[in-house]
Design a protein around this motif. Structure first.
Motif, short mmCIF file in Angstrom:
data_model
loop_
_atom_site.label_atom_id
_atom_site.label_comp_id
_atom_site.label_asym_id
_atom_site.label_seq_id
_atom_site.Cartn_x
_atom_site.Cartn_y
_atom_site.Cartn_z
N TRP A 95 17.89 50.20 44.25
CA TRP A 95 19.02 49.36 44.65
C TRP A 95 20.20 49.57 43.70
O TRP A 95 21.34 49.74 44.15
N GLU A 96 19.94 49.55 42.41
CA GLU A 96 21.02 49.73 41.44
C GLU A 96 21.62 51.13 41.51
O GLU A 96 22.82 51.31 41.33
N ILE A 97 20.80 52.13 41.80
CA ILE A 97 21.32 53.49 42.00
C ILE A 97 22.21 53.53 43.23
O ILE A 97 23.27 54.17 43.22
N GLN A 104 30.81 54.88 42.92
CA GLN A 104 31.39 56.19 42.60
C GLN A 104 32.01 56.86 43.83
O GLN A 104 33.10 57.40 43.77
N ALA A 105 31.29 56.80 44.95
CA ALA A 105 31.74 57.52 46.15
C ALA A 105 32.76 56.74 46.97
O ALA A 105 33.66 57.34 47.57
N GLN A 109 32.98 48.89 43.85
CA GLN A 109 33.02 47.92 42.75
C GLN A 109 31.94 46.83 42.87
O GLN A 109 32.20 45.66 42.69
N THR A 110 30.71 47.28 43.16
CA THR A 110 29.60 46.33 43.25
C THR A 110 29.02 46.03 41.87
O THR A 110 28.49 44.95 41.65
N GLN A 111 29.12 46.98 40.95
CA GLN A 111 28.61 46.77 39.60
C GLN A 111 29.78 46.45 38.68
O GLN A 111 30.79 47.14 38.67
N LYS A 112 29.59 45.39 37.91
CA LYS A 112 30.66 44.94 37.01
C LYS A 112 30.44 45.43 35.58
O LYS A 112 31.02 44.90 34.66
N GLY A 113 29.59 46.42 35.41
CA GLY A 113 29.33 46.96 34.09
C GLY A 113 27.86 46.95 33.76
O GLY A 113 27.01 46.52 34.56
N ASN A 114 27.53 47.43 32.57
CA ASN A 114 26.14 47.55 32.14
C ASN A 114 25.44 46.19 32.08
O ASN A 114 24.29 46.06 32.48
#
Length: 167
Positions: A95-97, A104-105, A109-114
């Motif tokens: 899911w995170e991948i 990236q593609a 902007q689903t991930q807000k950082g580490n």
């Protein structure tokens, strides 16, 4: 997703899994995104990921049990709980991948950082850990009788009743 799993593995998932998956779909994209839950409640994302760990892990319990029954395997309770955690972790990683790839593609902007990514994985794993402990306690002590819906006798649509592993 549950219907695709049923067709791919020729099984009937417990109704509770269908309901939990529907609740997840309502909680994340509808309440979270469409109604602004992610913006209004900073803890909403963590709560959704924690909750997602439960139906994913219960699905793993069910499918692992079907696979073991079809092969005539009896898994030790500790190994069964560990495999549920490993399978859940694989799903969480995938899911995170997928989120990373979308960012990236598609600039999603689903991930807000580490911190966001790690929090998602950690709280999801905590939900799955509760299921793994309940499964272990069910197998070794007979606790949590509701777990039998997922880990007990199942109807295998490919060939009659599948027998559960002994407790």
């Amino acid at each position: 997703m549950p219907i695709a799993l049923e067709r791919a593995h020729r099984v009937r998932l417990p109704t509770a899994l269908h309901v939990m998956y529907a609740a997840l779909l309502l909680a994340a994209p509808w309440v979270g995104a469409a109604l602004g839950g992610y913006d209004a409640w900073p803890w909403w994302d963590a709560l959704v990921h924690f909750y997602s760990g439960v139906p994913i892990a219960l699905g793993c319990v069910f499918l692992l049990g079907v696979a073991a029954a079809r092969r005539g395997l009896v898994l030790p309770p500790g190994l069964e709980a560990l495999l549920v955690m490993a399978l859940h972790s694989l799903v969480a990683l995938a899911w995170e991948i997928a989120e990373f790839t979308a960012d990236q593609a598609l600039d999603a902007q689903t991930q807000k950082g580490n911190t966001d990514t790690m929090t998602d994985m950690i709280v999801g794993t905590l939900g799955a850990l509760i299921v793994a402990f309940a499964l272990y306690a069910h197998r070794t002590r007979g606790w949590f009788p509701w777990m039998a819906r997922f880990a007990g006798a199942r109807t295998d649509l490919a060939g009659g009743p599948a027998q559960p592993p002994p407790a």
